[in-house]
Scaffold this motif. Structure first.
Motif, PDB file in Angstrom:
ATOM      1  N   ALA A  17      36.305  37.685  45.376  1.00 36.16           N
ATOM      2  CA  ALA A  17      36.492  39.103  45.046  1.00 36.16           C
ATOM      3  C   ALA A  17      37.737  39.292  44.193  1.00 36.16           C
ATOM      4  O   ALA A  17      37.730  40.066  43.228  1.00 36.16           O
ATOM      5  N   TYR A  18      38.801  38.564  44.528  1.00 39.85           N
ATOM      6  CA  TYR A  18      40.027  38.668  43.733  1.00 39.85           C
ATOM      7  C   TYR A  18      39.772  38.210  42.291  1.00 39.85           C
ATOM      8  O   TYR A  18      40.182  38.877  41.329  1.00 39.85           O
ATOM      9  N   CYS A  19      39.109  37.068  42.146  1.00 40.62           N
ATOM     10  CA  CYS A  19      38.814  36.536  40.794  1.00 40.62           C
ATOM     11  C   CYS A  19      37.951  37.521  40.007  1.00 40.62           C
ATOM     12  O   CYS A  19      38.144  37.700  38.801  1.00 40.62           O
ATOM     13  N   GLU A  20      37.014  38.156  40.673  1.00 43.88           N
ATOM     14  CA  GLU A  20      36.153  39.146  40.025  1.00 43.88           C
ATOM     15  C   GLU A  20      36.972  40.365  39.607  1.00 43.88           C
ATOM     16  O   GLU A  20      36.800  40.899  38.496  1.00 43.88           O
ATOM     17  N   LEU A  21      37.886  40.798  40.467  1.00 44.97           N
ATOM     18  CA  LEU A  21      38.691  41.991  40.191  1.00 44.97           C
ATOM     19  C   LEU A  21      39.597  41.808  38.979  1.00 44.97           C
ATOM     20  O   LEU A  21      39.716  42.705  38.141  1.00 44.97           O
ATOM     21  N   ILE A  22      40.223  40.647  38.875  1.00 47.08           N
ATOM     22  CA  ILE A  22      41.124  40.427  37.736  1.00 47.08           C
ATOM     23  C   ILE A  22      40.367  39.926  36.513  1.00 47.08           C
ATOM     24  O   ILE A  22      40.942  39.779  35.431  1.00 47.08           O
ATOM     25  N   GLY A  23      39.052  39.674  36.699  1.00 43.59           N
ATOM     26  CA  GLY A  23      38.212  39.215  35.592  1.00 43.59           C
ATOM     27  C   GLY A  23      37.343  40.342  35.059  1.00 43.59           C
ATOM     28  O   GLY A  23      37.840  41.336  34.537  1.00 43.59           O
TER      29      GLY A  23
END
Length: 382
Positions: free
Chosen positions: A293-299
């Motif tokens: 979720a973090y990777c998706e949010l900053i991506g």
């Protein structure tokens, strides 16, 4: 794997765990009922009878807590006997960590665990280290002390209240020994018996266990995952990921990619691991979803993808781990980048800093702060 098979694989271990805990309640309940019934002829008031009942209920919970300490002490004792050295000892959220040759008090809560004794393993000799006594030491100690309490029952048999308490200690000890010693996947974690079984199956699992324990030792020394030896974080094959101990190495490989800020690579590997049939335990799987979720949010920050990640089970898990750094980091990033709620994000950041003061691994806090800074910078550029 069919839907029916997957559901059965996930549900029945939880059911067994619940049944065993119910067994503790049932046995202790029978002992309490027997004690009250045997004293019914005495001239005691209803108030005294209720006081006795609730006192014995409290004794049952105290028995569980005492045996939890005994269990973790068993890991410590048998670990020391087989060449391990002390790293950390945790009961509930209270944790004592060896840091720079000193024992320091910290706080850590892990869902699905009542305690944990982590130790630094001896060096591998021909690819092997002793693992059975360390992993099963807790169950052995529950059995040993259970037998001691059984002996004390006969000593205090003429004192009904004390003899009832002793039998409670026996029952709790034996049931906890079964719960932890008989190999089972308990849903969010694997029990000690399953770990010992997984380690005995192949040498690669044994090395993965050694790496896991050595990495924990390095974390207590303030060393980050990105600064640990590269060979500790080789990515297992899909087939190797079916072994629970080897699967931990796969989880560590993903975590290291996050620490090196190789977000695209980490996201791709984590997504793959979450899709395949693997032995990743529930705790690691849920934390991996947080990282996804973090990777998706900053991506790409796609709302439909985030919705798929934040299922009801995931949200429930995150609430149970509300003081865990990576969970707070993910919630902070979500508040900033998805909800665009600066006030909420600031509140989460305050919680994070409060948690950071007593968290046992300062290197992880440093890494999480960097990830939160990236999310904050990303929010300013939107």
């Amino acid at each position: 794997m069919g839907k029916k098979q997957k559901k059965k694989k996930i549900v029945w271990p939880k059911f067994v765990g619940i049944v065993l805990f119910m067994a503790i309640g049932a046995i202790c309940g029978l002992l309490i009922a027997n004690y009250i019934d045997s004293n019914a002829a005495e001239d005691i008031s209803l108030g005294e009878e209720l006081l006795t009942f609730f006192s014995l209920i409290i004794v049952m919970y105290i028995s569980i807590f005492i045996h939890l300490i005994i269990h973790e002490a068993g890991h410590l004792i048998f670990g020391l006997m087989t060449g391990y050295s002390f790293s950390s000892f945790r009961i509930m959220s209270f944790m004592w960590v060896k840091e720079n040759y000193k024992i320091k008090f910290k706080r850590l809560t892990l869902a699905g665990t009542g305690g944990q004794c982590l130790m630094t393993p001896p060096q591998l000799v021909d690819g092997k280290i002793p693992v059975v006594l360390y992993n099963l030491g807790g169950s052995f100690m529950n059995i040993i002390t259970g037998l001691i309490f059984l002996g004390m029952y006969f000593v205090f048999q003429s004192i009904p209240f004390l003899s009832t308490v002793m039998l409670m200690m026996v029952a709790v000890g034996f049931v906890l020994a079964i719960m932890n010693g008989v190999p089972m996947r308990m849903g969010i974690i694997d029990n000690d018996g399953y770990n010992a079984y997984a380690l005995s199956r192949n040498r690669d699992a044994l090395r993965s266990f050694w790496v896991q324990m050595k990495a924990n030792e390095q974390l207590t020394k303030g060393i980050r995952l990105k600064d640990m030896p590269d060979e500790w974080f080789t990515t297992p094959s899909d087939e190797e990921m079916k072994n629970s101990m080897v699967a931990v190495r796969g989880v560590f490989a993903c975590s290291r990619m996050i620490d090196t800020q190789s977000f695209a690579q980490a996201y791709k590997l984590m997504t793959h691991f979450l899709e395949i049939d693997s032995a990743i335990v529930g705790l690691h799987r849920r934390l991996m979803v947080c990282d996804c979720a973090y990777c998706e949010l900053i991506g790409e920050n796609r709302s439909d993808v985030l919705k798929q990640l934040f299922t009801k089970k995931q949200i429930k898990f995150m609430k149970s781990m509300k003081k865990f750094p990576s969970v707070l980091r993910t919630e902070y990033s979500y508040a900033l980048l998805s909800e665009k709620d600066l006030v909420k994000a600031e509140g989460i950041k305050v919680k994070f800093e409060k948690c950071a003061k007593t968290y046992p691994y300062p290197s992880e806090i440093q890494a999480e702060r960097e990830l939160m800074d990236i999310a904050e910078q990303k929010s300013k550029n939107i």
